[in-house]
Design a protein around this motif. Structure first.
Motif, mmCIF file in Angstrom:
data_model
loop_
_atom_site.group_PDB
_atom_site.id
_atom_site.type_symbol
_atom_site.label_atom_id
_atom_site.label_comp_id
_atom_site.label_asym_id
_atom_site.label_seq_id
_atom_site.Cartn_x
_atom_site.Cartn_y
_atom_site.Cartn_z
ATOM 1 N N VAL A 37 49.051 96.962 48.438
ATOM 2 C CA VAL A 37 49.668 95.909 49.329
ATOM 3 C C VAL A 37 49.343 94.490 48.537
ATOM 4 O O VAL A 37 48.582 94.306 47.793
ATOM 5 C CB VAL A 37 48.964 95.789 50.699
ATOM 6 N N ASN A 139 55.419 90.341 52.010
ATOM 7 C CA ASN A 139 54.490 91.249 51.888
ATOM 8 C C ASN A 139 55.135 92.567 52.001
ATOM 9 O O ASN A 139 55.776 92.882 52.867
ATOM 10 C CB ASN A 139 53.376 90.608 52.699
ATOM 11 N N LYS A 158 49.823 97.840 57.642
ATOM 12 C CA LYS A 158 48.949 97.221 56.484
ATOM 13 C C LYS A 158 49.718 96.050 55.673
ATOM 14 O O LYS A 158 48.997 95.205 55.342
ATOM 15 C CB LYS A 158 49.076 98.373 55.387
ATOM 16 N N TRP A 162 48.027 91.967 55.610
ATOM 17 C CA TRP A 162 47.836 91.290 54.553
ATOM 18 C C TRP A 162 48.136 89.836 54.354
ATOM 19 O O TRP A 162 49.049 89.563 55.102
ATOM 20 C CB TRP A 162 48.526 91.869 53.197
#
Length: 397
Positions: A37, A139, A158, A162
Motif C-alpha cells: 500500500v 492512495n 487497506k 493508509w
C-alpha cells in the motif's frame, strides 16, 4: 477501471491496483506475490526504470511508467541508486519482455521478484496518468496473485486506512545508519565506477571535505561530488550539529529523500539552522532543497500530482537559460513564503513552481531537481562544480 463493490475479478487477471475510492485496475501481475500500500504516482522518463525503482525518494510510492516498454533492457549491477529497491511496485503498459542489452544480468521481472517488489502489466497507463493529473495522486494497494484470488473490499479498506504521505517522515526509514567515507567515483563504459582514492586523482587528502546528510540519497549524487573535486563523508539524517562539526567540513550537502519535508524538518531544520548561523556552505537537492527553505523560514506544500520524469524544463532566472532536468518530488517550496533574504533562482516551465533558491546573506543554495541524473545530459553539473569550487579548506567552528 471499475468499482470494487460491483466487480468480480476478470478471468486471467493476476494483478490489480485498488484505489482508495474503490476504483480497480486489473492486469497481469509479475515480480513478487502479495500486496503493498502506498501513493500512486507517474514517471514520464523513457529510460532509467532500474534507477527509479532503487531511488530512496520513491519510498512509499507505486510508480506508473508512462513509457510502455519497461524491462526491455533487463537489469544490471551498475544502474542502481541504492543497495535495494525502495519503490513499492510499478505499473506498466506492456508485458516485460526478454532483455535486449549486453549489460543485462537479470531480467526485470525476475529482479522484481528477487527484491520483493510487485509489478502490474497490461494496464492502460495513459488513462491512469490522466486520472492522476485530474484528481491528484491517490492512495492505493498493488496486489499480485497468480490465481487472481483477490478480496477487493479488503484491499479497498487497506488503501483507505493508509494515512498518505502528507505528514509522514520517511527519511528516517531510508537513511543510512552509520557514518561512512564515500569512495565511489564516476562510471565509465567498460570500466565501471572509479575509486575516488586511486582512479579519480589520488589526492583525497587535499580535496575539500563535504559532509553529506543522507535523507534518502541517490548514490550518483555522491559520485558527482567526487567528480567535482570533493571528498565525501556521509552521515545519517539524524546527525546532530555537533556530530557534523566534529568532522570539520568545508561544506555540507543536503540530499534528496522521500516523505513530507515538514515532518523530516522537525529534527533536520534545527541542525540546518545552526549550520546557517555558522555560515557553513550548504548545497541541497530535492528534499534537501525543501529543508533548506524551511530552515530559512519558508513553507512547503503538497503538490497535486508531483513532478517525476527526466524531461522537465527549468528556467534559470539569472540568464534565462533552460535546463532539461530530472525530477522526483511530490512536495514543493511555496514561493510566496520565501523571506526577504532568500532569492528564487530557478522555476519550472511546466507549472511555474519553485525549482531553486539561494540565500543572499549566507553561502547556501539548492535546487528542486536532480542534476546528478544528467538528462540534459550535462546541463546541470555546474551546480556541483559551483559548490565544490567555492569551498575553502580549513577548520570550521
Amino acid at each position: 477501471m471499475a468499482d470494487a463493490k460491483t466487480l468480480t475479478v476478470p478471468k486471467g487477471a493476476s494483478g490489480v491496483l485498488v484505489l482508495a475510492d474503490g476504483t480497480c485496475v486489473f492486469g497481469r501481475g509479475f515480480g513478487a506475490v502479495g500486496d503493498a500500500v502506498g501513493e500512486v504516482c507517474f514517471n514520464t522518463a523513457m529510460t532509467g526504470y532500474q534507477e527509479v525503482m532503487t531511488d530512496p525518494s520513491y519510498a512509499g510510492q507505486i510508480v506508473t511508467f508512462t513509457f510502455p516498454h519497461i524491462g526491455n533492457v533487463g537489469t544490471n549491477l551498475d544502474d542502481v541508486e541504492a543497495d535495494e529497491p525502495f519503490a513499492l511496485g510499478c505499473v506498466v503498459r506492456q508485458d516485460v519482455t526478454e532483455p535486449s542489452s549486453f549489460r543485462n544480468v537479470q531480467p526485470f521481472d525476475q529482479w522484481m521478484k528477487a527484491n520483493g517488489r510487485i509489478g502490474l502489466s497490461g494496464v492502460d497507463t495513459r488513462a491512469l496518468t490522466r486520472m492522476i493529473r485530474e484528481k491528484g495522486a491517490p492512495n492505493a494497494v498493488i496486489a499480485h496473485d497468480p490465481e487472481g484470488a483477490f478480496d477487493l473490499p479488503a484491499l479497498v479498506a487497506k488503501a483507505q486506512a493508509w494515512p498518505g504521505l502528507e505528514g509522514m517522515d520517511l527519511a528516517i526509514q531510508v537513511t543510512g545508519k552509520e557514518s561512512r567515507l564515500w569512495s565511489g567515483g564516476p562510471w565509465a563504459l567498460g570500466k565501471g565506477y572509479a575509486e575516488a582514492d586511486s582512479e579519480v586523482d589520488g589526492s583525497n587528502g587535499t580535496r575539500p571535505h563535504v559532509v553529506a546528510l543522507d535523507y534518502g540519497a541517490k548514490n550518483n549524487i555522491f559520485r558527482n561530488l567526487v567528480k567535482a573535486g570533493a571528498r565525501v563523508t556521509v552521515l545519517p539524517a539524524t546527525a546532530s550539529f555537533d556530530e557534523i562539526s566534529a568532522l570539520k567540513p568545508d561544506g555540507v550537502f543536503l540530499s534528496n529523500g522521500p516523505g513530507d519535508p515538514a515532518a523530516t524538518g522537525e529534527y533536520a531544520v534545527p541542525v540546518i539552522g545552526e549550520l546557517l548561523e555558522k555560515d557553513v556552505p550548504i548545497f541541497g537537492i530535492c528534499l534537501g532543497h525543501q529543508l533548506l527553505a524551511l530552515a530559512a523560514g519558508a513553507k512547503t506544500v503538497k503538490m497535486h500530482q508531483g513532478h517525476r520524469g527526466a524531461n522537465h524544463p527549468v528556467k534559470r532566472l539569472s540568464d534565462g537559460l533552460v535546463e532539461i532536468t530530472s525530477m522526483n518530488h511530490g512536495f514543493a517550496v511555496d514561493t510566496d513564503t520565501l523571506p526577504a533574504n532568500v532569492r528564487p533562482t530557478h522555476v519550472s516551465l511546466f507549472d511555474g513552481s519553485n525549482c531553486g533558491l539561494e540565500l543572499t546573506d549566507k553561502s547556501a543554495f539548492s535546487v528542486q531537481y536532480h542534476p546528478e541524473a544528467s538528462p540534459g545530459p550535462q546541463d546541470s553539473f555546474y551546480l556541483f562544480e559551483r559548490f565544490v569550487s567555492g569551498l575553502k579548506q580549513g577548520d570550521r567552528p
